[in-house]
Write a protein that holds these residues in place. Structure first.
Motif, PDB file in Angstrom:
ATOM      1  N   ILE A   4      -2.471  11.421 -12.405  1.00 55.19           N
ATOM      2  CA  ILE A   4      -3.124  10.919 -11.184  1.00 55.19           C
ATOM      3  C   ILE A   4      -3.407  12.125 -10.274  1.00 55.19           C
ATOM      4  O   ILE A   4      -2.514  12.929 -10.016  1.00 55.19           O
ATOM      5  N   PRO A   5      -4.656  12.258  -9.798  1.00 61.19           N
ATOM      6  CA  PRO A   5      -4.983  13.400  -8.926  1.00 61.19           C
ATOM      7  C   PRO A   5      -4.174  13.385  -7.618  1.00 61.19           C
ATOM      8  O   PRO A   5      -3.648  12.343  -7.202  1.00 61.19           O
ATOM      9  N   ASP A   6      -4.134  14.523  -6.966  1.00 60.82           N
ATOM     10  CA  ASP A   6      -3.426  14.661  -5.675  1.00 60.82           C
ATOM     11  C   ASP A   6      -4.041  13.733  -4.627  1.00 60.82           C
ATOM     12  O   ASP A   6      -5.268  13.559  -4.589  1.00 60.82           O
ATOM     13  N   GLY A   7      -3.188  13.187  -3.759  1.00 62.64           N
ATOM     14  CA  GLY A   7      -3.644  12.513  -2.539  1.00 62.64           C
ATOM     15  C   GLY A   7      -4.683  11.430  -2.713  1.00 62.64           C
ATOM     16  O   GLY A   7      -5.659  11.397  -1.965  1.00 62.64           O
ATOM     17  N   CYS A   8      -4.497  10.534  -3.677  1.00 63.51           N
ATOM     18  CA  CYS A   8      -5.553   9.532  -3.874  1.00 63.51           C
ATOM     19  C   CYS A   8      -5.041   8.085  -3.840  1.00 63.51           C
ATOM     20  O   CYS A   8      -5.838   7.163  -4.003  1.00 63.51           O
ATOM     21  N   VAL A   9      -3.749   7.855  -3.625  1.00 65.84           N
ATOM     22  CA  VAL A   9      -3.273   6.473  -3.533  1.00 65.84           C
ATOM     23  C   VAL A   9      -2.636   6.252  -2.157  1.00 65.84           C
ATOM     24  O   VAL A   9      -2.283   7.200  -1.456  1.00 65.84           O
ATOM     25  N   ASP A  10      -2.479   4.986  -1.796  1.00 70.69           N
ATOM     26  CA  ASP A  10      -2.028   4.683  -0.433  1.00 70.69           C
ATOM     27  C   ASP A  10      -0.524   4.459  -0.324  1.00 70.69           C
ATOM     28  O   ASP A  10       0.074   4.695   0.725  1.00 70.69           O
ATOM     29  N   LEU A  11       0.059   3.965  -1.404  1.00 72.71           N
ATOM     30  CA  LEU A  11       1.493   3.630  -1.342  1.00 72.71           C
ATOM     31  C   LEU A  11       2.103   3.739  -2.738  1.00 72.71           C
ATOM     32  O   LEU A  11       1.518   3.260  -3.713  1.00 72.71           O
ATOM     33  N   GLU A 117       2.335  12.501   9.941  1.00 71.79           N
ATOM     34  CA  GLU A 117       2.572  11.730  11.172  1.00 71.79           C
ATOM     35  C   GLU A 117       1.511  10.647  11.363  1.00 71.79           C
ATOM     36  O   GLU A 117       1.684   9.730  12.152  1.00 71.79           O
ATOM     37  N   GLU A 118       0.365  10.787  10.676  1.00 69.07           N
ATOM     38  CA  GLU A 118      -0.741   9.817  10.808  1.00 69.07           C
ATOM     39  C   GLU A 118      -0.644   8.825   9.662  1.00 69.07           C
ATOM     40  O   GLU A 118      -1.297   9.000   8.640  1.00 69.07           O
ATOM     41  N   TYR A 119       0.173   7.822   9.812  1.00 61.01           N
ATOM     42  CA  TYR A 119       0.424   6.893   8.694  1.00 61.01           C
ATOM     43  C   TYR A 119       0.063   5.464   9.077  1.00 61.01           C
ATOM     44  O   TYR A 119      -0.020   5.111  10.251  1.00 61.01           O
ATOM     45  N   LYS A 120      -0.159   4.650   8.054  1.00 59.92           N
ATOM     46  CA  LYS A 120      -0.489   3.246   8.303  1.00 59.92           C
ATOM     47  C   LYS A 120       0.786   2.451   8.606  1.00 59.92           C
ATOM     48  O   LYS A 120       1.790   2.604   7.909  1.00 59.92           O
ATOM     49  N   PHE A 121       0.700   1.624   9.643  1.00 61.37           N
ATOM     50  CA  PHE A 121       1.843   0.755   9.970  1.00 61.37           C
ATOM     51  C   PHE A 121       1.279  -0.498  10.614  1.00 61.37           C
ATOM     52  O   PHE A 121       1.058  -0.548  11.828  1.00 61.37           O
ATOM     53  N   ASN A 122       1.007  -1.511   9.801  1.00 56.13           N
ATOM     54  CA  ASN A 122       0.369  -2.751  10.269  1.00 56.13           C
ATOM     55  C   ASN A 122       1.435  -3.774  10.668  1.00 56.13           C
ATOM     56  O   ASN A 122       1.664  -4.762   9.952  1.00 56.13           O
ATOM     57  N   LEU A 123       2.071  -3.504  11.802  1.00 53.94           N
ATOM     58  CA  LEU A 123       3.190  -4.360  12.204  1.00 53.94           C
ATOM     59  C   LEU A 123       2.790  -5.838  12.301  1.00 53.94           C
ATOM     60  O   LEU A 123       3.553  -6.725  11.899  1.00 53.94           O
ATOM     61  N   THR A 191      -0.201  -0.731   3.900  1.00 56.84           N
ATOM     62  CA  THR A 191      -1.547  -0.557   3.324  1.00 56.84           C
ATOM     63  C   THR A 191      -2.496  -1.596   3.903  1.00 56.84           C
ATOM     64  O   THR A 191      -2.077  -2.596   4.498  1.00 56.84           O
ATOM     65  N   ASP A 192      -3.792  -1.353   3.678  1.00 57.03           N
ATOM     66  CA  ASP A 192      -4.839  -2.308   4.062  1.00 57.03           C
ATOM     67  C   ASP A 192      -5.410  -2.950   2.799  1.00 57.03           C
ATOM     68  O   ASP A 192      -5.255  -2.419   1.688  1.00 57.03           O
ATOM     69  N   ALA A 211       0.680  -6.937  -4.866  1.00 57.71           N
ATOM     70  CA  ALA A 211      -0.545  -6.197  -4.538  1.00 57.71           C
ATOM     71  C   ALA A 211      -1.766  -7.095  -4.740  1.00 57.71           C
ATOM     72  O   ALA A 211      -2.659  -7.149  -3.890  1.00 57.71           O
ATOM     73  N   THR A 212      -1.790  -7.810  -5.837  1.00 59.78           N
ATOM     74  CA  THR A 212      -2.937  -8.679  -6.131  1.00 59.78           C
ATOM     75  C   THR A 212      -3.042  -9.795  -5.101  1.00 59.78           C
ATOM     76  O   THR A 212      -4.133 -10.100  -4.607  1.00 59.78           O
ATOM     77  N   LEU A 213      -1.899 -10.392  -4.755  1.00 64.94           N
ATOM     78  CA  LEU A 213      -1.920 -11.464  -3.735  1.00 64.94           C
ATOM     79  C   LEU A 213      -2.442 -10.938  -2.401  1.00 64.94           C
ATOM     80  O   LEU A 213      -3.068 -11.675  -1.644  1.00 64.94           O
ATOM     81  N   GLY A 214      -2.171  -9.655  -2.126  1.00 64.66           N
ATOM     82  CA  GLY A 214      -2.615  -9.064  -0.865  1.00 64.66           C
ATOM     83  C   GLY A 214      -3.965  -8.366  -0.962  1.00 64.66           C
ATOM     84  O   GLY A 214      -4.315  -7.603  -0.071  1.00 64.66           O
TER      85      GLY A 214
END
Ligand code: SAM
Length: 244
Positions: A4-11, A117-123, A191-192, A211-214
């Protein structure tokens, strides 16, 4: 994972083998085990985007009646990869083996790290009902307004979610599933919709189901073909009915 390449997935979210002699693992010297999992942590840190997260769900390594919490043994491995610690979540449940020489284990943990420090957090996606939903300020400038967030409260870092034992509706032949609700919370908050989630030890595919449900994409790794078959069936069942 190395493909898997560098920096390409979210979680990256996973529960690795604990080195306790389950049917899917071979017990190793603890140093060997730690360096093996540390390689997976290194790859996890490499493949997540700058906005991404790495979450490992961990229990205890037990040898000769001695209990070593894996989150303690592995914490430095995350830090050594430059990952930033955000939460140590206690997953509490009320079932399990009854111990006679120590307290029965009734929790495991989830270590959550971000890459930057710039991370996703969908409270808002994981809020839970307020204890007193209609409670209002009774004095001051906000008198009469709702005192809590009407969308619910922050769920905190102790999550009480039943574990997947024999009578659980999600139970498959896999001996160590985590529940969909547990991993769903992690996916929804970090994640979004349309993002990509990776589970390096996918087992029966619980992360894939969540993941699929979301409406997230999923990449998983698993060495046991039988478990992959179970995961594929769970995913196929999603198209026809609710989570199996
Ligand atoms: C604790 S279980 C994960 C269970 C999963 N969270 C679920 O809900 O079904 C760990 C899994 O890692 C798998 N595994 C062990 N070594 C592996 C490896 N080198 N690569 C990929 N998977 C591996 C095992 O077969 C086992 O299914």
């Amino acid at each position: 994972m190395q493909r898997i390449p560098d920096g390409c997935v979210d979680l990256v979210v996973t529960s690795p083998p604990y080195n306790i002699g389950k049917e899917y693992e071979q017990r190793r010297e603890v140093d060997y085990y730690i360096s093996w999992i540390s390689e997976v942590i290194k790859e996890s840190a490499r493949i997540v985007k700058p906005s991404g997260s790495v979450v490992f769900q961990l229990g205890n390594y037990v040898a000769n009646g001695r209990v070593y919490p894996l989150d303690c043994l592995l914490f430095a491995s995350f830090i050594n990869q430059g990952l930033i610690p955000r939460n140590r979540i206690v997953w509490a449940f009320n079932h399990g083996l009854h111990c006679s020489k120590r307290l029965s284990g009734r929790h495991e943990t989830l270590l959550w790290f971000t890459k930057t420090e710039e991370y996703k957090f969908n409270l808002d996606a994981i809020r839970v009902p307020q204890k007193y939903p209609g409670k209002r300020h009774y004095k001051g400038p906000r008198k009469g307004e709702l005192s809590g967030n009407p969308l619910g409260k922050n769920p905190g870092d102790v999550w009480e979610i039943g574990n997947v034992k024999n009578n659980h509706p999600e139970k498959t032949k896999h001996p160590c599933q985590f529940p969909v609700e547990l991993v769903s919370r992690v996916i929804l908050v970090n994640t979004d919709s349309g993002d990509t989630v990776v589970d390096p030890f996918m087992g029966s595919g619980t992360t894939a189901v969540a993941a699929t449900l979301g409406s997230r994409n999923f990449i998983g790794f698993e060495t046991d073909a039988g478990y992959v078959e179970i995961a594929n069936k769970r995913l196929a069942d999603l198209t026809t009915k609710e989570v199996a």
